[in-house]
Design a protein around this motif. Structure first.
Motif, PDB file in Angstrom:
ATOM      1  N   THR A   1       0.717  -1.270  -0.050  1.00  0.00           N
ATOM      2  CA  THR A   1      -0.225  -0.128   0.005  1.00  0.00           C
ATOM      3  C   THR A   1       1.150   1.163  -0.012  1.00  0.00           C
ATOM      4  O   THR A   1       0.496   2.193  -0.671  1.00  0.00           O
ATOM      5  CB  THR A   1      -0.944  -0.025   1.273  1.00  0.00           C
ATOM      6  OG1 THR A   1      -1.717  -1.152   1.265  1.00  0.00           O
ATOM      7  CG2 THR A   1      -1.868   1.258   1.080  1.00  0.00           C
TER       8      THR A   1
ATOM      9  N   ALA B   1       4.047  10.208  -9.471  1.00  0.00           N
ATOM     10  CA  ALA B   1       3.426  10.530 -10.619  1.00  0.00           C
ATOM     11  C   ALA B   1       2.759  11.696 -10.781  1.00  0.00           C
ATOM     12  O   ALA B   1       2.835  12.504 -11.871  1.00  0.00           O
ATOM     13  CB  ALA B   1       2.298   9.227 -10.982  1.00  0.00           C
ATOM     14  N   VAL B   2       1.884  12.315  -9.825  1.00  0.00           N
ATOM     15  CA  VAL B   2       1.579  13.606  -9.588  1.00  0.00           C
ATOM     16  C   VAL B   2       2.750  14.604  -9.734  1.00  0.00           C
ATOM     17  O   VAL B   2       2.499  15.732 -10.283  1.00  0.00           O
ATOM     18  CB  VAL B   2       0.835  13.699  -8.235  1.00  0.00           C
ATOM     19  CG1 VAL B   2       0.340  15.195  -7.962  1.00  0.00           C
ATOM     20  CG2 VAL B   2      -0.568  12.710  -8.255  1.00  0.00           C
TER      21      VAL B   2
ATOM     22  N   SER C   1       4.144  14.835 -13.201  1.00  0.00           N
ATOM     23  CA  SER C   1       3.229  15.503 -14.199  1.00  0.00           C
ATOM     24  C   SER C   1       2.876  16.968 -13.944  1.00  0.00           C
ATOM     25  O   SER C   1       3.008  17.684 -14.692  1.00  0.00           O
ATOM     26  CB  SER C   1       1.680  15.006 -13.876  1.00  0.00           C
ATOM     27  OG  SER C   1       1.111  15.253 -12.873  1.00  0.00           O
TER      28      SER C   1
ATOM     29  N   TYR D   1       4.082   1.674  -0.947  1.00  0.00           N
ATOM     30  CA  TYR D   1       4.470   1.547  -2.279  1.00  0.00           C
ATOM     31  C   TYR D   1       3.613   2.266  -3.243  1.00  0.00           C
ATOM     32  O   TYR D   1       4.019   2.944  -4.070  1.00  0.00           O
ATOM     33  CB  TYR D   1       4.945   0.045  -2.838  1.00  0.00           C
ATOM     34  CG  TYR D   1       5.945   0.152  -3.975  1.00  0.00           C
ATOM     35  CD1 TYR D   1       6.841   0.538  -4.632  1.00  0.00           C
ATOM     36  CD2 TYR D   1       4.899  -0.270  -5.023  1.00  0.00           C
ATOM     37  CE1 TYR D   1       7.496   0.609  -5.900  1.00  0.00           C
ATOM     38  CE2 TYR D   1       5.472  -0.543  -6.574  1.00  0.00           C
ATOM     39  CZ  TYR D   1       6.633   0.027  -6.702  1.00  0.00           C
ATOM     40  OH  TYR D   1       7.195  -0.010  -8.279  1.00  0.00           O
ATOM     41  N   GLU D   2       2.460   1.774  -3.448  1.00  0.00           N
ATOM     42  CA  GLU D   2       1.479   2.028  -4.480  1.00  0.00           C
ATOM     43  C   GLU D   2       1.200   3.601  -4.311  1.00  0.00           C
ATOM     44  O   GLU D   2       1.063   4.579  -5.229  1.00  0.00           O
ATOM     45  CB  GLU D   2       0.157   1.456  -4.162  1.00  0.00           C
ATOM     46  CG  GLU D   2       0.309   0.071  -4.973  1.00  0.00           C
ATOM     47  CD  GLU D   2      -0.844  -1.047  -4.742  1.00  0.00           C
ATOM     48  OE1 GLU D   2      -1.963  -0.466  -3.843  1.00  0.00           O
ATOM     49  OE2 GLU D   2      -1.140  -1.946  -5.070  1.00  0.00           O
ATOM     50  N   GLU D   3       0.988   4.078  -2.972  1.00  0.00           N
ATOM     51  CA  GLU D   3       0.854   5.389  -2.500  1.00  0.00           C
ATOM     52  C   GLU D   3       2.187   6.480  -3.147  1.00  0.00           C
ATOM     53  O   GLU D   3       1.938   7.539  -3.700  1.00  0.00           O
ATOM     54  CB  GLU D   3       0.468   5.723  -1.095  1.00  0.00           C
ATOM     55  CG  GLU D   3      -0.871   5.185  -0.663  1.00  0.00           C
ATOM     56  CD  GLU D   3      -1.083   5.307   0.666  1.00  0.00           C
ATOM     57  OE1 GLU D   3      -0.192   5.793   1.311  1.00  0.00           O
ATOM     58  OE2 GLU D   3      -2.123   4.994   1.257  1.00  0.00           O
ATOM     59  N   SER D   4       3.173   5.929  -2.576  1.00  0.00           N
ATOM     60  CA  SER D   4       4.303   6.684  -3.219  1.00  0.00           C
ATOM     61  C   SER D   4       4.582   6.534  -4.818  1.00  0.00           C
ATOM     62  O   SER D   4       4.884   7.870  -5.270  1.00  0.00           O
ATOM     63  CB  SER D   4       5.659   5.826  -2.810  1.00  0.00           C
ATOM     64  OG  SER D   4       5.618   5.700  -1.241  1.00  0.00           O
ATOM     65  N   GLN D   5       4.094   5.841  -5.531  1.00  0.00           N
ATOM     66  CA  GLN D   5       4.108   5.862  -6.766  1.00  0.00           C
ATOM     67  C   GLN D   5       3.132   6.686  -7.446  1.00  0.00           C
ATOM     68  O   GLN D   5       3.386   7.540  -8.532  1.00  0.00           O
ATOM     69  CB  GLN D   5       3.660   4.182  -7.525  1.00  0.00           C
ATOM     70  CG  GLN D   5       4.589   3.139  -7.449  1.00  0.00           C
ATOM     71  CD  GLN D   5       6.139   3.539  -8.212  1.00  0.00           C
ATOM     72  OE1 GLN D   5       6.954   4.149  -7.513  1.00  0.00           O
ATOM     73  NE2 GLN D   5       6.062   3.212  -9.569  1.00  0.00           N
ATOM     74  N   LYS D   6       2.037   6.631  -6.684  1.00  0.00           N
ATOM     75  CA  LYS D   6       0.722   7.899  -7.098  1.00  0.00           C
ATOM     76  C   LYS D   6       1.421   9.351  -7.099  1.00  0.00           C
ATOM     77  O   LYS D   6       1.408  10.183  -7.839  1.00  0.00           O
ATOM     78  CB  LYS D   6      -0.237   7.622  -6.447  1.00  0.00           C
ATOM     79  CG  LYS D   6      -1.089   6.425  -6.732  1.00  0.00           C
ATOM     80  CD  LYS D   6      -2.580   6.244  -5.849  1.00  0.00           C
ATOM     81  CE  LYS D   6      -3.136   4.927  -6.368  1.00  0.00           C
ATOM     82  NZ  LYS D   6      -4.126   4.709  -5.480  1.00  0.00           N
ATOM     83  N   LYS D   7       2.197   9.636  -5.761  1.00  0.00           N
ATOM     84  CA  LYS D   7       2.578  10.936  -5.452  1.00  0.00           C
ATOM     85  C   LYS D   7       3.853  11.241  -6.584  1.00  0.00           C
ATOM     86  O   LYS D   7       3.792  12.278  -6.987  1.00  0.00           O
ATOM     87  CB  LYS D   7       3.383  10.718  -3.922  1.00  0.00           C
ATOM     88  CG  LYS D   7       2.373  10.910  -3.002  1.00  0.00           C
ATOM     89  CD  LYS D   7       2.801  10.868  -1.495  1.00  0.00           C
ATOM     90  CE  LYS D   7       1.714  10.568  -0.362  1.00  0.00           C
ATOM     91  NZ  LYS D   7       2.256  10.621   0.991  1.00  0.00           N
TER      92      LYS D   7
END
Length: 199
Positions: free
Chosen positions: A79, A89-90, A93, A81-87
């Motif tokens: 979880t 990506a944001v 961008s 790791y997935e949140e870090s990946q989203k951050k």
């Protein structure tokens, strides 16, 4: 021939065992003692079998609890790791969207604080060259502010640090005149970072 002699030996052994058993259990008391002994032996065997099964079950239950705990930790890490990946990506961008030059961004902040253009200068410096191992590039500018009050400096630093372009202030240097403590000359470096394109 050999088979018949083997069969004969087995029959003799069985007959001898029967005779001994008959002798041992000839009286009622001997029979009871034999039954109690055999019952005790059966109970002991059953206890040992049950104990080994239950201890094995306990070990398995402990292992299951341990594996469930480890699985929970793995899920938490997944979880995070997935949140870090989203951050990431944001952030990537946003940095890609904000392609405005660093000088323009800082200049707009200074002008928004009603600083006169004569009282500040901005110089592009890119002294740091990123190595091939770095996953980002750093761009820097040097800013000099003249005749600025402490309050205005605090407001400018706050706006720079909280700009959406992720700016970092470093090398802050203040100097004041002996006769004018409310007016300072300030030198500082403003840097921004850009993620490199992954090829």
């Amino acid at each position: 021939m050999e088979l018949s002699s083997l069969t004969g030996n087995i029959r003799k052994a069985i007959g001898t065992a029967r005779e001994k058993l008959t002798r041992i259990s000839s009286t009622e008391r001997d029979r009871r003692a034999l039954i109690i002994g055999v019952s005790g032996l059966v109970l002991l065997i059953l206890y040992l079998v049950f104990h080994s099964i239950s201890s094995g079950t306990d070990r398995l239950e402990k292992r299951v609890v341990q594996l469930e705990s480890e699985l929970g930790k793995v899920q938490e890490l997944k979880t995070e790791y997935e949140e870090s990946q989203k951050k990431i990506a944001v952030l990537s961008s946003k940095i890609k969207e904000e392609d405005e030059p660093l000088i323009s961004i800082v200049e707009q902040i200074l002008l928004s604080e009603n600083l006169d253009r004569k009282n500040f200068s901005i110089r592009d410096v890119n002294l740091r060259t990123s190595t091939s191992e770095d996953f980002y590039e750093e761009r820097s500018i040097d800013v000099e502010l003249k005749n600025i009050s402490l309050k205005d400096l605090v407001d400018i630093l706050y706006k720079i640090q909280n700009a959406p372009s992720f700016l970092k202030v470093s090398n802050l240097n203040l100097s004041t005149k002996f006769d004018r403590s409310d007016s300072m000359t300030v030198k500082l470096r403003v840097s921004t970072f850009r993620f490199k394109e992954v090829t």
